[in-house]
Every structure is written in structure tokens, then in C-alpha cells.
Design a protein around this motif. Structure first.
Motif, PDB file in Angstrom:
ATOM      1  N   ASP A  86      29.136  41.719 -20.322  1.00 37.62           N
ATOM      2  CA  ASP A  86      29.376  40.407 -20.938  1.00 37.62           C
ATOM      3  C   ASP A  86      30.859  40.224 -21.264  1.00 37.62           C
ATOM      4  O   ASP A  86      31.446  39.164 -21.025  1.00 37.62           O
ATOM      5  CB  ASP A  86      28.549  40.240 -22.220  1.00 37.62           C
ATOM      6  N   TYR A 110      21.833  33.866 -14.631  1.00 37.83           N
ATOM      7  CA  TYR A 110      22.146  34.404 -15.952  1.00 37.83           C
ATOM      8  C   TYR A 110      22.655  33.259 -16.826  1.00 37.83           C
ATOM      9  O   TYR A 110      23.651  32.608 -16.480  1.00 37.83           O
ATOM     10  CB  TYR A 110      23.204  35.492 -15.807  1.00 37.83           C
ATOM     11  N   TYR A 113      26.565  32.140 -18.050  1.00 34.98           N
ATOM     12  CA  TYR A 113      27.694  31.587 -17.295  1.00 34.98           C
ATOM     13  C   TYR A 113      28.117  30.206 -17.818  1.00 34.98           C
ATOM     14  O   TYR A 113      29.300  29.943 -17.995  1.00 34.98           O
ATOM     15  CB  TYR A 113      27.366  31.487 -15.792  1.00 34.98           C
TER      16      TYR A 113
HETATM   17  C1  LIG Z   1      22.193  42.146 -18.726  1.00 37.65           C
HETATM   18  C2  LIG Z   1      23.125  41.324 -17.877  1.00 37.65           C
HETATM   19  C3  LIG Z   1      24.500  41.296 -18.108  1.00 37.65           C
HETATM   20  C4  LIG Z   1      25.158  41.852 -19.346  1.00 37.65           C
HETATM   21  O1  LIG Z   1      24.955  43.113 -19.602  1.00 37.65           O
HETATM   22  P1  LIG Z   1      25.831  43.929 -20.632  1.00 37.65           P
HETATM   23  O2  LIG Z   1      24.838  44.581 -21.508  1.00 37.65           O
HETATM   24  O3  LIG Z   1      26.750  43.013 -21.380  1.00 37.65           O
HETATM   25  O4  LIG Z   1      26.582  44.872 -19.771  1.00 37.65           O
HETATM   26  C5  LIG Z   1      25.311  40.616 -17.224  1.00 37.65           C
HETATM   27  N1  LIG Z   1      24.798  39.953 -16.185  1.00 37.65           N
HETATM   28  C6  LIG Z   1      23.488  39.920 -15.947  1.00 37.65           C
HETATM   29  C7  LIG Z   1      22.975  39.159 -14.789  1.00 37.65           C
HETATM   30  C8  LIG Z   1      22.610  40.591 -16.797  1.00 37.65           C
HETATM   31  O5  LIG Z   1      21.293  40.507 -16.601  1.00 37.65           O
END
Ligand SMILES: *Cc1c(COP(=O)(O)O)cnc(C)c1O
Length: 350
Positions: A86, A110, A113
Motif C-alpha cells: 500500500d 483493488y 486505486y
Molecule cells: C492486499 C493487497 C495490497 C496491499 O497489501 P499490503 O499489505 O499493503 O502489502 C495491494 N494490492 C492488492 C491487489 C492487494 O490485494
């Protein structure tokens, strides 16, 4: 004067619930159901608390960066490390999406975005998936300010093959293309080999899903060294020490234990295949998932009702009240034991 007129307003991303009780079966946020590597555990037990007195090293100067570079056969200056993907993605939006033209991403994807786009005042255009929830690569061949998509996509789990990914990158050489590979370890081919050919490609991966370390917050990006340098310059202009010391130390242990990493990914894939059979027998249909979750809909019972009834039984899955997907549930693959409890409950509900 009304100071509220000048507040940077944003509707935040809402992650899945983290219920407080211990006895829940938590299949709602795509965490790994297995513990992190025992090497992480051993290192943690021997960690000196005095270390906390000092600021951490720069992530790119740590053994973690070195180990990731070796693992992926790249140089350390091609790796950016952040506080979960993130953080990496947020920094990448801030660094690369500044043309004033709309960036492009799918409608079903996701849901962070559009939040970053709003936060940073980046215009964006959403490109609808086709009726079977596949990305339509033709939609990404228009003038734009950058592209981001997950591969496999979330919450559908659908994988795009490398030729199609390459076609999207090749058609967009004047902007940065970010491939969010949060779920790539569950059966997909990474676009990593393409970074030598395309200096506008940024690959983002995470320790949160396949490496069972969502709680420690480690994500990373791999790409051309100029992309990485620009990312670091922005990151160090926001916070000079983003990663905490324990994360840098424990993350390195996880990378060292490749056998365990492969073992848990293999187990999750095997359980996913079994879950596909069980869910089919229960009257569900779903997209072909290459991730650690299944995106399923039932032929009779509506998703909201199944969601509510599962929750009464302390089983948490994910449901979105959003157009096109409001009759779907995203079910994280748990252990075989957890999944058996899920199937038993579903049998009673449907
Ligand atoms: C879970 C997820 C993330 C973020 O994961 P982090 O725990 O912040 O590393 C990013 N992109 C997608 C598509 C996700 O499902």
C-alpha cells in the motif's frame, strides 16, 4: 473564513474487518492462514530490544534489499522497499502520475486505486472488465497518464498471461505502467523478466499474502533503477525512516526460507483446488482464480444473505455492495480445517 473549505478531503479505503474475538474463521482479508517461517520466529526471539533506540538503516542498504535482489536476480538499485505494498503503491502514484492526463485502471479491481487518485488529485478513468470479468487490453491503448492493474486481478483472481501484459506495456511506453502482483505467487507468471526491456514498468509485490507477514508491513517494487531512484527521492521527502528496524530484520529471514515459502504457497493452491470442487457441489460458480481467494456467486442464495449467515457463525468473508459484484463473495483460502468448517456452514445455509 471557513477553514474547512481548504481541507484535503478523501473518502478512505475500507479494509476488511479485523474482528476482535479469537474463535472466528477469518477468510475476509486474504491473509495467509499459516504462520510465518520459523526462521522469522527464531530471529524475533533473539532480537535485542536496545536496537529500538536507533533509527533504522535505509531500506536499500539492508540485508533485506540484498536478499531480495539476489532472489530476483536484479541489483539493489532496482528495488524499492516500503511499508506494505500500500505504501509502495501510494508513493508510486505520487511519483509517477503527474501528467494531468487520466490514469487508467479496471472498474472491478483493488479499491484503493481510486482513493489514492482522489487523495493526490490525479484524474482517472475506469475501464470496465468484460462480462466474464477479464481486463480488455484494447481499453488501455488510448492517451493516458499512467496505468495500474493487479495481476492476478482482485477480487476476481483472474490472471492475465504475460503476452497480454507485455502488449499493454508496449502500447504505453510514454507513461509508467504499474503491475500490482500481490497474488502472483499463487500460480501466475510475474512480469519481472520484462523490466530489462521496458524502463517504464514497475512491479509491486508484498510480504502480506504469500509470505504470511501482513502484520509487519513490507512491500517492494522492482523496476528500472531510474524509476526506483525517483521513488526513493519522493519517499525520503515524506518520511526519512519509513521502515522500522524489526521489519527490515525479520523480512530478511522470510526471504531466506524459500522452502517454507514454496510449501505454504503449494498448500494454499491445493486447498483452493479442493475448495473449487466443494463450492461447485454446493451450487456456486466462480471465476478461475490464480490467487489465494475464490470470487464466488451462488445460483439461488444471494451473496448478502450468505455473508450475513456466515458471520452469525463467526465465519468472515468479504462482500461489496458495488455494481456488478454485489452478488459475489470473496472467500480467502484458509487451512483445510477452516475450509471444512466453511463448507459445513455453507451446506446448512444454501
Ligand atoms: C492486499 C493487497 C495490497 C496491499 O497489501 P499490503 O499489505 O499493503 O502489502 C495491494 N494490492 C492488492 C491487489 C492487494 O490485494
Amino acid at each position: 473564513m471557513n477553514w474547512e473549505e481548504n481541507v484535503r478531503r478523501v473518502v478512505p479505503y475500507v479494509p476488511g474487518e479485523q474482528p476482535g474475538q479469537k474463535d472466528v474463521i477469518k477468510l475476509n482479508t486474504n491473509e495467509c492462514p499459516y504462520p510465518p517461517s520459523s526462521m522469522v520466529k527464531n530471529k524475533m526471539a533473539g532480537m535485542a530490544y536496545e536496537d529500538l533506540r536507533l533509527y533504522p538503516e535505509f531500506p536499500e542498504k539492508t540485508p533485506l534489499a540484498q536478499l531480495l535482489a539476489e532472489y530476483f536476480h536484479v541489483r539493489t538499485d532496482q528495488i524499492f522497499i516500503g511499508v506494505g505494498s500500500d505504501d509502495v503503491l501510494s508513493m508510486a502514484f505520487l511519483t509517477f502520475f503527474n501528467s494531468g492526463k487520466p490514469i487508467l485502471f479496471p472498474d472491478i479491481t483493488y479499491s484503493f486505486y481510486d482513493v489514492w487518485a482522489q487523495l493526490y488529485h490525479i484524474p482517472y478513468r475506469i475501464c470496465p472488465l468484460d462480462d466474464s470479468f477479464h481486463i480488455r487490453k484494447e481499453d488501455y491503448k488510448i492517451d493516458n497518464g499512467g496505468i495500474i492493474f493487479p495481476n492476478p486481478n482482485a477480487p476476481t483472481g483472474i490472471l492475465m498471461d504475460l503476452e497480454a501484459v507485455e502488449e499493454m506495456i508496449a502500447a504505453n511506453r510514454d507513461v509508467v505502467v504499474i503491475v500490482d502482483e500481490a497474488y502472483i505467487d499463487f500460480g501466475g507468471a510475474s512480469a519481472l523478466p520484462l523490466i530489462e526491456k521496458y524502463d517504464n514498468l514497475l512491479i509491486v509485490q508484498t510480504f502480506s499474502k504469500s509470505r504470511a507477514m501482513a502484520g509487519i508491513r513490507i512491500g517492494y517494487a522492482i523496476g528500472n533503477e531510474r524509476l526506483i531512484r525517483y521513488l526513493n527521492e519522493v519517499k525520503y521527502s515524506v518520511n526519512s525512516y519509513t521502515m522500522n528496524r524489526p521489519a527490515l530484520i525479520l523480512g530478511a529471514e522470510a526471504v531466506k526460507d524459500d522452502a517454507y515459502f514454496k510449501e505454504i504457497c503449494g498448500k494454499i493452491i491445493a486447498t483452493r483446488e479442493r475448495a473449487e470442487k466443494e463450492l461447485t457441489a454446493l451450487g456456486f460458480t466462480f471465476t478461475k482464480s490464480c490467487a489465494n481467494f475464490i470470487f464466488a456467486t451462488h445460483k439461488e442464495k444471494c451473496a448478502q444473505e450468505i455473508f450475513d449467515r456466515l458471520k452469525e457463525r463467526n465465519i468472515y468473508v468479504r462482500h461489496w455492495n458495488k455494481p456488478r459484484i454485489d452478488n459475489y463473495l470473496r472467500i480467502t483460502i484458509g487451512t483445510d480445517e477452516q475450509m471444512d468448517k466453511l463448507f459445513a456452514s455453507l451446506r446448512a445455509i444454501v
